[in-house]
Design a protein around this motif. Structure first.
Motif, PDB file in Angstrom:
ATOM      1  N   GLY A  10       7.193   1.848   7.620  1.00 63.89           N
ATOM      2  CA  GLY A  10       6.321   2.637   8.557  1.00 63.89           C
ATOM      3  C   GLY A  10       5.769   4.017   7.796  1.00 63.89           C
ATOM      4  N   THR A  11       4.932   4.742   8.436  1.00 63.48           N
ATOM      5  CA  THR A  11       4.476   6.076   7.928  1.00 63.48           C
ATOM      6  C   THR A  11       5.113   6.901   7.487  1.00 63.48           C
ATOM      7  OG1 THR A  11       2.251   5.344   9.317  1.00 63.48           O
ATOM      8  CG2 THR A  11       2.310   7.469   8.469  1.00 63.48           C
ATOM      9  N   SER A  38       6.484   7.250   1.775  1.00 61.63           N
ATOM     10  CA  SER A  38       5.445   7.881   0.903  1.00 61.63           C
ATOM     11  C   SER A  38       4.460   7.039   0.701  1.00 61.63           C
ATOM     12  CB  SER A  38       6.179   8.721  -0.385  1.00 61.63           C
ATOM     13  OG  SER A  38       4.969   9.167  -0.962  1.00 61.63           O
ATOM     14  N   GLY A  39       2.993   7.127   0.618  1.00 58.75           N
ATOM     15  CA  GLY A  39       2.231   6.076   0.167  1.00 58.75           C
ATOM     16  C   GLY A  39       1.726   5.384   1.451  1.00 58.75           C
ATOM     17  N   MET A  40       2.089   5.891   2.573  1.00 55.95           N
ATOM     18  CA  MET A  40       1.730   5.054   3.810  1.00 55.95           C
ATOM     19  C   MET A  40       0.950   6.228   4.616  1.00 55.95           C
ATOM     20  SD  MET A  40       2.585   1.833   3.900  1.00 55.95           S
ATOM     21  CE  MET A  40       2.533   1.355   5.583  1.00 55.95           C
ATOM     22  N   ARG A  41      -0.269   5.756   5.256  1.00 52.47           N
ATOM     23  CA  ARG A  41      -0.939   6.623   6.087  1.00 52.47           C
ATOM     24  C   ARG A  41      -1.594   5.546   7.512  1.00 52.47           C
ATOM     25  NH1 ARG A  41      -5.038   7.505   3.020  1.00 52.47           N
ATOM     26  NH2 ARG A  41      -4.408   9.305   1.946  1.00 52.47           N
ATOM     27  N   SER A  78       2.890  -2.779  11.059  1.00 52.58           N
ATOM     28  CA  SER A  78       1.921  -2.107  11.976  1.00 52.58           C
ATOM     29  C   SER A  78       0.519  -1.634  11.488  1.00 52.58           C
ATOM     30  CB  SER A  78       2.498  -0.835  12.877  1.00 52.58           C
ATOM     31  OG  SER A  78       1.640  -0.485  13.812  1.00 52.58           O
ATOM     32  N   GLY A  79      -0.258  -0.857  12.032  1.00 51.84           N
ATOM     33  CA  GLY A  79      -1.457  -0.487  11.528  1.00 51.84           C
ATOM     34  C   GLY A  79      -2.557  -0.801  12.521  1.00 51.84           C
ATOM     35  N   GLY A 204       5.122   5.892  16.666  1.00 56.34           N
ATOM     36  CA  GLY A 204       5.524   6.229  15.265  1.00 56.34           C
ATOM     37  C   GLY A 204       5.088   7.427  14.811  1.00 56.34           C
ATOM     38  N   GLY A 205       5.219   7.253  13.486  1.00 55.72           N
ATOM     39  CA  GLY A 205       4.600   8.512  12.839  1.00 55.72           C
ATOM     40  C   GLY A 205       2.921   8.576  12.598  1.00 55.72           C
ATOM     41  N   GLY A 206       2.456   7.470  12.280  1.00 48.60           N
ATOM     42  CA  GLY A 206       1.223   7.216  11.939  1.00 48.60           C
ATOM     43  C   GLY A 206       0.268   6.117  12.917  1.00 48.60           C
TER      44      GLY A 206
END
Length: 396
Positions: A10-11, A38-41, A78-79, A204-206
């Motif tokens: 996940g983000t 880290s490394g996810m957006r 996700s995304g 979620g976070g992002g």
């Protein structure tokens, strides 16, 4: 049965969940590995090595806790590139409907034309119709036409491949790719809620995933590329704060609804060495949170309204994910959707302790459940094949 392992990238967090089958046929979560991400957006990778490092940390924790070496995972993703597309297939039958007819109509329903850069994640059977009569079990019935409604969940192939490559970097085989929203629904919703119609929203976070059930079937699913991190960024910009301090302010004082008391109360804002102390109205913070969350939920409502699904959600709204902890987010959802809302958590596995039955674990636990269901389905299909062979050749 070998342990079932889910990997959730996940983000905000990377998590590994280990589940094992019980003698009574139930499933128990036996270990969890958890690392900051880290490394996810917005649910999508922008730094390969950083994500690999986070996965390695969570994987090592889970292996240590479960005392095993993990070789295969069910990968939840996700995304914003993930979309749900309803489709219908229809065939003439003109007589008694057989299992072969059902297989045929499903093939027709699943034949969709997607851009070359997209790949199907899930094709979910909704309902069958015979001569226009919907919601039937068609085998054994007679009619002239058989139709099947399916929901095609698809995403960008390159984004999926990049996450698979992360798993491969850790010497992991990916058994299946899974949409995170469906995983959350698998763990947090009851059969009764699905029957009555329900909307699950995983904040979620992002990203914010959603899955809508209507008349016991998945009617729509998708992703909004807004999550809890966007609320944090809004606060950071409004009050000129580092994101770490904005996040702390959100957790301590954030509220999805603006209160009367907030208009008179002031908060001391974090100040660096040598900076002049600053304050802000609590209501200003609440307004920032409220507007972002109202917008996010409103986007989902607009989608469901377009699909004419809102009136079919008799069980209301269930919120999961880390964003479900935001103060008064459930009353805000009730206001936006005009439906009752509750905070959800994993419920469909055995032996859930208090530290596992929490909203942010809905996706990971659900991914283990999806894996368990897949393994059992494959085992049943194999058994059925052997039974047929035995019948044909007089064995057993």
């Amino acid at each position: 049965m070998e342990p079932i392992v889910a990997l959730e990238i996940g983000t905000s967090r990377v998590r590994v969940f280990v589940g094992e089958a019980r003698e009574d046929g139930g499933l128990m979560i036996t270990a969890v590995g958890d690392s900051a991400s880290s490394g996810m957006r917005k649910g999508e990778m922008f730094h390969f090595d950083s994500v690999c490092s986070c996965v390695e940390t969570a994987l090592h924790q889970a292996e240590e806790a479960a005392n095993l070496t993990i070789n295969e995972v069910y990968l939840a993703m996700s995304g914003s590139q993930i979309e749900g597309m309803p489709n219908r297939g229809e065939i003439p039958v003109d007589g008694e409907i057989t299992p072969d007819h059902v297989e045929h109509v499903l093939r027709v329903a699943r034949e969709v034309t997607l851009p070359a850069d997209r790949q199907i994640l899930h094709s979910i059977v909704g309902q069958y119709s015979v001569d226009g009569l919907a919601g039937v079990r068609p085998v054994g019935m007679t009619g002239k036409t058989l139709a099947a409604d399916v929901l095609i969940v698809h995403g960008l192939y390159s984004r999926m491949l990049n996450l698979v490559r992360v798993a491969k970097s850790q010497k992991l085989e990916v058994a299946e790719l899974l949409f995170s929203g469906l995983c959350s629904a698998m763990s947090a919703l009851s059969a009764e809620q699905k029957l009555q119609g329900v909307l699950l929203i995983d904040v979620g976070g992002g990203t914010t995933d959603y899955v809508a059930y209507a008349q016991a079937r998945i009617a729509d699913a998708g992703v909004i590329s807004v999550g809890g991190d966007h609320v944090t960024n809004d606060i950071a910009r409004a009050f000129r704060l580092p994101t770490t301090e904005a996040e702390a302010l959100k957790i301590q004082f954030g509220d999805a609804m603006v209160s009367a008391a907030g208009r008179t109360r002031r908060l001391a804002l974090p100040a660096g060495a040598g900076e002049t102390p600053r304050t802000a109205k609590l209501s200003d913070l609440q307004t920032i949170v409220h507007l972002r969350m109202e917008e996010t939920l409103g986007l989902i409502r607009a989608r469901l309204q377009q699909q004419k699904l809102l009136h079919l959600l008799g069980s209301g709204v269930v919120l999961t994910g880390g964003g479900a902890y935001l103060r008064n987010v459930a009353p805000l959802a009730e206001k936006v959707f005009g439906l009752p809302c509750e905070i959800g958590a994993p419920r469909n596995v055995s032996g859930l302790t208090a530290n596992l039955a929490v909203p942010e674990y809905a996706t990971g636990v659900g991914a283990v459940l999806c894996g368990y269901k897949s393994v059992r389905t494959r085992a049943e299909q194999t058994r059925s094949v052997w039974q047929k062979l035995g019948h044909w050749f007089g064995i057993g």
